[in-house]
Design a protein around this motif. Structure first.
Motif, PDB file in Angstrom:
ATOM      1  N   ALA A   1      32.570  47.814  -0.281  1.00  0.00           N
ATOM      2  CA  ALA A   1      33.718  47.959   0.552  1.00  0.00           C
ATOM      3  C   ALA A   1      33.305  47.311   1.954  1.00  0.00           C
ATOM      4  O   ALA A   1      34.296  46.482   2.507  1.00  0.00           O
ATOM      5  CB  ALA A   1      34.110  49.458   0.757  1.00  0.00           C
ATOM      6  N   ALA A   2      32.290  47.406   2.443  1.00  0.00           N
ATOM      7  CA  ALA A   2      31.860  46.823   3.662  1.00  0.00           C
ATOM      8  C   ALA A   2      31.819  45.222   3.643  1.00  0.00           C
ATOM      9  O   ALA A   2      32.150  44.586   4.599  1.00  0.00           O
ATOM     10  CB  ALA A   2      30.333  47.354   3.999  1.00  0.00           C
ATOM     11  N   LYS A   3      31.258  44.771   2.467  1.00  0.00           N
ATOM     12  CA  LYS A   3      31.250  43.411   2.363  1.00  0.00           C
ATOM     13  C   LYS A   3      32.655  42.632   2.136  1.00  0.00           C
ATOM     14  O   LYS A   3      32.944  41.623   2.648  1.00  0.00           O
ATOM     15  CB  LYS A   3      30.765  43.028   1.039  1.00  0.00           C
ATOM     16  CG  LYS A   3      29.166  43.330   0.914  1.00  0.00           C
ATOM     17  CD  LYS A   3      28.609  42.997  -0.655  1.00  0.00           C
ATOM     18  CE  LYS A   3      28.560  41.766  -1.023  1.00  0.00           C
ATOM     19  NZ  LYS A   3      27.736  41.725  -2.284  1.00  0.00           N
ATOM     20  N   GLU A   4      33.661  43.409   1.406  1.00  0.00           N
ATOM     21  CA  GLU A   4      35.148  42.940   1.442  1.00  0.00           C
ATOM     22  C   GLU A   4      35.591  43.006   2.853  1.00  0.00           C
ATOM     23  O   GLU A   4      36.371  42.029   3.319  1.00  0.00           O
ATOM     24  CB  GLU A   4      35.731  43.961   0.713  1.00  0.00           C
ATOM     25  CG  GLU A   4      35.581  43.566  -0.926  1.00  0.00           C
ATOM     26  CD  GLU A   4      36.418  44.145  -1.838  1.00  0.00           C
ATOM     27  OE1 GLU A   4      37.384  45.027  -1.266  1.00  0.00           O
ATOM     28  OE2 GLU A   4      36.352  44.048  -2.922  1.00  0.00           O
ATOM     29  N   ILE A   5      35.486  43.950   3.929  1.00  0.00           N
ATOM     30  CA  ILE A   5      35.682  43.987   5.378  1.00  0.00           C
ATOM     31  C   ILE A   5      35.144  43.039   5.806  1.00  0.00           C
ATOM     32  O   ILE A   5      35.845  42.250   6.759  1.00  0.00           O
ATOM     33  CB  ILE A   5      35.782  45.527   5.918  1.00  0.00           C
ATOM     34  CG1 ILE A   5      36.433  46.670   5.223  1.00  0.00           C
ATOM     35  CG2 ILE A   5      35.797  45.307   7.400  1.00  0.00           C
ATOM     36  CD1 ILE A   5      36.104  47.996   5.643  1.00  0.00           C
ATOM     37  N   TYR A   6      33.887  42.487   5.735  1.00  0.00           N
ATOM     38  CA  TYR A   6      33.274  41.366   6.410  1.00  0.00           C
ATOM     39  C   TYR A   6      34.177  40.138   6.093  1.00  0.00           C
ATOM     40  O   TYR A   6      34.365  39.372   6.970  1.00  0.00           O
ATOM     41  CB  TYR A   6      31.768  41.312   5.831  1.00  0.00           C
ATOM     42  CG  TYR A   6      31.285  39.920   6.181  1.00  0.00           C
ATOM     43  CD1 TYR A   6      30.664  39.797   7.521  1.00  0.00           C
ATOM     44  CD2 TYR A   6      31.130  39.035   5.245  1.00  0.00           C
ATOM     45  CE1 TYR A   6      30.004  38.540   7.916  1.00  0.00           C
ATOM     46  CE2 TYR A   6      30.506  37.699   5.600  1.00  0.00           C
ATOM     47  CZ  TYR A   6      29.963  37.462   7.060  1.00  0.00           C
ATOM     48  OH  TYR A   6      29.365  36.335   7.309  1.00  0.00           O
ATOM     49  N   LEU A   7      34.444  40.038   4.791  1.00  0.00           N
ATOM     50  CA  LEU A   7      35.412  38.797   4.626  1.00  0.00           C
ATOM     51  C   LEU A   7      36.718  39.089   5.174  1.00  0.00           C
ATOM     52  O   LEU A   7      37.305  37.659   5.623  1.00  0.00           O
ATOM     53  CB  LEU A   7      35.454  38.806   3.079  1.00  0.00           C
ATOM     54  CG  LEU A   7      34.188  38.488   2.315  1.00  0.00           C
ATOM     55  CD1 LEU A   7      34.634  38.382   0.575  1.00  0.00           C
ATOM     56  CD2 LEU A   7      33.543  37.155   2.625  1.00  0.00           C
ATOM     57  N   LEU A   8      37.292  40.140   5.271  1.00  0.00           N
ATOM     58  CA  LEU A   8      38.536  40.234   6.013  1.00  0.00           C
ATOM     59  C   LEU A   8      38.357  39.689   7.363  1.00  0.00           C
ATOM     60  O   LEU A   8      39.284  39.307   8.003  1.00  0.00           O
ATOM     61  CB  LEU A   8      38.907  41.733   5.965  1.00  0.00           C
ATOM     62  CG  LEU A   8      40.521  41.990   6.329  1.00  0.00           C
ATOM     63  CD1 LEU A   8      40.947  43.381   5.593  1.00  0.00           C
ATOM     64  CD2 LEU A   8      40.487  41.970   7.603  1.00  0.00           C
ATOM     65  N   VAL A   9      37.310  40.194   8.204  1.00  0.00           N
ATOM     66  CA  VAL A   9      36.986  39.736   9.502  1.00  0.00           C
ATOM     67  C   VAL A   9      36.808  38.337   9.508  1.00  0.00           C
ATOM     68  O   VAL A   9      37.540  37.780  10.584  1.00  0.00           O
ATOM     69  CB  VAL A   9      35.932  40.453  10.134  1.00  0.00           C
ATOM     70  CG1 VAL A   9      35.465  40.157  11.641  1.00  0.00           C
ATOM     71  CG2 VAL A   9      36.164  42.068  10.291  1.00  0.00           C
ATOM     72  N   LYS A  10      36.221  37.576   8.748  1.00  0.00           N
ATOM     73  CA  LYS A  10      35.992  36.265   8.695  1.00  0.00           C
ATOM     74  C   LYS A  10      37.385  35.569   8.699  1.00  0.00           C
ATOM     75  O   LYS A  10      37.670  34.506   9.341  1.00  0.00           O
ATOM     76  CB  LYS A  10      35.230  35.852   7.446  1.00  0.00           C
ATOM     77  CG  LYS A  10      33.800  35.774   7.606  1.00  0.00           C
ATOM     78  CD  LYS A  10      32.944  35.178   6.579  1.00  0.00           C
ATOM     79  CE  LYS A  10      33.246  33.877   6.336  1.00  0.00           C
ATOM     80  NZ  LYS A  10      32.339  33.149   5.257  1.00  0.00           N
TER      81      LYS A  10
ATOM     82  N   THR B   1      44.311  41.967   1.920  1.00  0.00           N
ATOM     83  CA  THR B   1      45.304  40.866   1.736  1.00  0.00           C
ATOM     84  C   THR B   1      46.586  41.253   1.017  1.00  0.00           C
ATOM     85  O   THR B   1      46.715  42.182  -0.043  1.00  0.00           O
ATOM     86  CB  THR B   1      44.317  39.961   0.910  1.00  0.00           C
ATOM     87  OG1 THR B   1      45.348  38.535   0.622  1.00  0.00           O
ATOM     88  CG2 THR B   1      43.871  40.336  -0.468  1.00  0.00           C
ATOM     89  N   HIS B   2      47.591  40.434   1.351  1.00  0.00           N
ATOM     90  CA  HIS B   2      48.851  40.427   0.577  1.00  0.00           C
ATOM     91  C   HIS B   2      49.534  41.857   0.299  1.00  0.00           C
ATOM     92  O   HIS B   2      50.171  41.974  -0.449  1.00  0.00           O
ATOM     93  CB  HIS B   2      48.637  39.852  -0.796  1.00  0.00           C
ATOM     94  CG  HIS B   2      48.388  38.246  -0.631  1.00  0.00           C
ATOM     95  ND1 HIS B   2      46.969  37.979  -0.837  1.00  0.00           N
ATOM     96  CD2 HIS B   2      49.144  37.221  -0.263  1.00  0.00           C
ATOM     97  CE1 HIS B   2      47.138  36.528  -0.564  1.00  0.00           C
ATOM     98  NE2 HIS B   2      48.212  36.141  -0.343  1.00  0.00           N
ATOM     99  N   SER B   3      49.493  42.908   1.215  1.00  0.00           N
ATOM    100  CA  SER B   3      49.916  44.152   1.091  1.00  0.00           C
ATOM    101  C   SER B   3      51.234  43.727   1.938  1.00  0.00           C
ATOM    102  O   SER B   3      51.297  42.932   2.846  1.00  0.00           O
ATOM    103  CB  SER B   3      48.955  45.148   1.843  1.00  0.00           C
ATOM    104  OG  SER B   3      48.029  45.490   1.090  1.00  0.00           O
ATOM    105  N   VAL B   4      52.384  44.670   1.584  1.00  0.00           N
ATOM    106  CA  VAL B   4      53.538  44.458   2.382  1.00  0.00           C
ATOM    107  C   VAL B   4      54.127  46.104   2.784  1.00  0.00           C
ATOM    108  O   VAL B   4      53.996  46.846   1.894  1.00  0.00           O
ATOM    109  CB  VAL B   4      54.656  44.107   1.264  1.00  0.00           C
ATOM    110  CG1 VAL B   4      56.030  44.080   1.819  1.00  0.00           C
ATOM    111  CG2 VAL B   4      54.489  42.807   0.677  1.00  0.00           C
ATOM    112  N   PHE B   5      54.176  45.964   4.017  1.00  0.00           N
ATOM    113  CA  PHE B   5      54.961  47.165   4.567  1.00  0.00           C
ATOM    114  C   PHE B   5      56.203  46.873   5.119  1.00  0.00           C
ATOM    115  O   PHE B   5      56.512  45.623   6.060  1.00  0.00           O
ATOM    116  CB  PHE B   5      53.954  47.657   5.858  1.00  0.00           C
ATOM    117  CG  PHE B   5      52.712  48.121   5.689  1.00  0.00           C
ATOM    118  CD1 PHE B   5      52.241  49.228   6.495  1.00  0.00           C
ATOM    119  CD2 PHE B   5      52.060  47.731   4.702  1.00  0.00           C
ATOM    120  CE1 PHE B   5      51.098  49.798   6.372  1.00  0.00           C
ATOM    121  CE2 PHE B   5      50.607  48.335   4.319  1.00  0.00           C
ATOM    122  CZ  PHE B   5      50.213  49.440   5.382  1.00  0.00           C
ATOM    123  N   THR B   6      57.221  47.472   4.762  1.00  0.00           N
ATOM    124  CA  THR B   6      58.744  46.902   5.046  1.00  0.00           C
ATOM    125  C   THR B   6      59.225  47.313   6.531  1.00  0.00           C
ATOM    126  O   THR B   6      58.925  46.769   7.296  1.00  0.00           O
ATOM    127  CB  THR B   6      59.750  47.410   3.738  1.00  0.00           C
ATOM    128  OG1 THR B   6      59.676  48.772   3.854  1.00  0.00           O
ATOM    129  CG2 THR B   6      59.274  46.746   2.784  1.00  0.00           C
TER     130      THR B   6
END
Length: 213
Positions: free
Chosen positions: A12-21, A118-123
């Motif tokens: 999970a930490a690795k994925e957040i790192y990519l999100l921050v990038k 990524t690609h989540s949708v909040f209406t």
């Protein structure tokens, strides 16, 4: 740029790192300073590069720098215990980390420390508490009320008007039908279709979802 640490040194930490990038490609917001964990390992390998792992006690007890903190932990019980250690100190900030691809209406109300991938949708007119992990491709309909410390896994669909409490784990591709109420500390299995209200401490699987606890 705001100094930022990621708490945790797992997937999970690795994925957040990519999100921050990805965020920094759009706007240079955060200066990544390293991962924080109690592990004896010194580095975390991501894509062939080594990144520092800082011992948690150093950040909690020896640092006086104002920094941003993001929690990269998939274990809800562990997350809640660790969050308390950091929220007790006023040098830490807990930004909402939202991937640039997320569709999110300006009417959405957010607490702090949420991760929306990524690609989540909040209406529209949804309220989200704090320290939730919203995984990729999650769809939240209108007028939902979501508490805190929930993990919602990829491609789940939460229909309009749903109320969800705290510390729930919602599995991949789960569906919650409109205007239902979900309590706290529940597990909803992958692919489950929830068609009725759920109280607390249930484990729901199947179509329609049934409690197996």
């Amino acid at each position: 740029m705001k100094p930022l640490y990621i708490i945790g040194a797992g997937g999970a930490a690795k994925e957040i790192y990519l999100l921050v990038k990805e965020l920094n490609k759009v706007d240079h917001i955060y200066e990544f300073k390293g991962f924080v964990d109690i592990t004896t390992e010194r580095f975390l390998q991501i894509g062939g590069a080594q990144h520092d792992i800082i011992n948690e006690s150093v950040l909690l007890h020896e640092s006086d720098e104002k920094v941003a903190i993001v929690f990269g932990l998939g274990d809800i019980n562990k997350l809640k215990k660790i969050v308390v250690q950091y929220t007790d100190k006023d040098i830490f900030e807990f930004p909402n980390i939202i991937h640039p691809s997320v569709q999110i209406d300006e009417s959405i109300s957010l607490g702090m420390g949420n991760v929306i991938t990524t690609h989540s949708v909040f209406t529209v007119d949804t309220v989200l508490g704090s320290f939730n992990y919203i995984n990729r491709g999650v769809h939240l309909g209108h007028d939902c009320k979501i508490g805190s410390y929930n993990v919602i896994n990829p491609c789940s669909v939460i229909s309009g008007g749903v109320t969800i409490g705290d510390e729930n784990l919602i599995g991949t591709n789960a569906t919650i039908l409109q205007y239902l109420e979900i309590g706290s500390k529940n597990k909803i299995g992958a692919g489950a279709v929830v068609t009725k209200d759920i109280l607390d401490n249930s484990c729901m699987i199947g179509i329609p979802a049934k409690n197996i606890e």
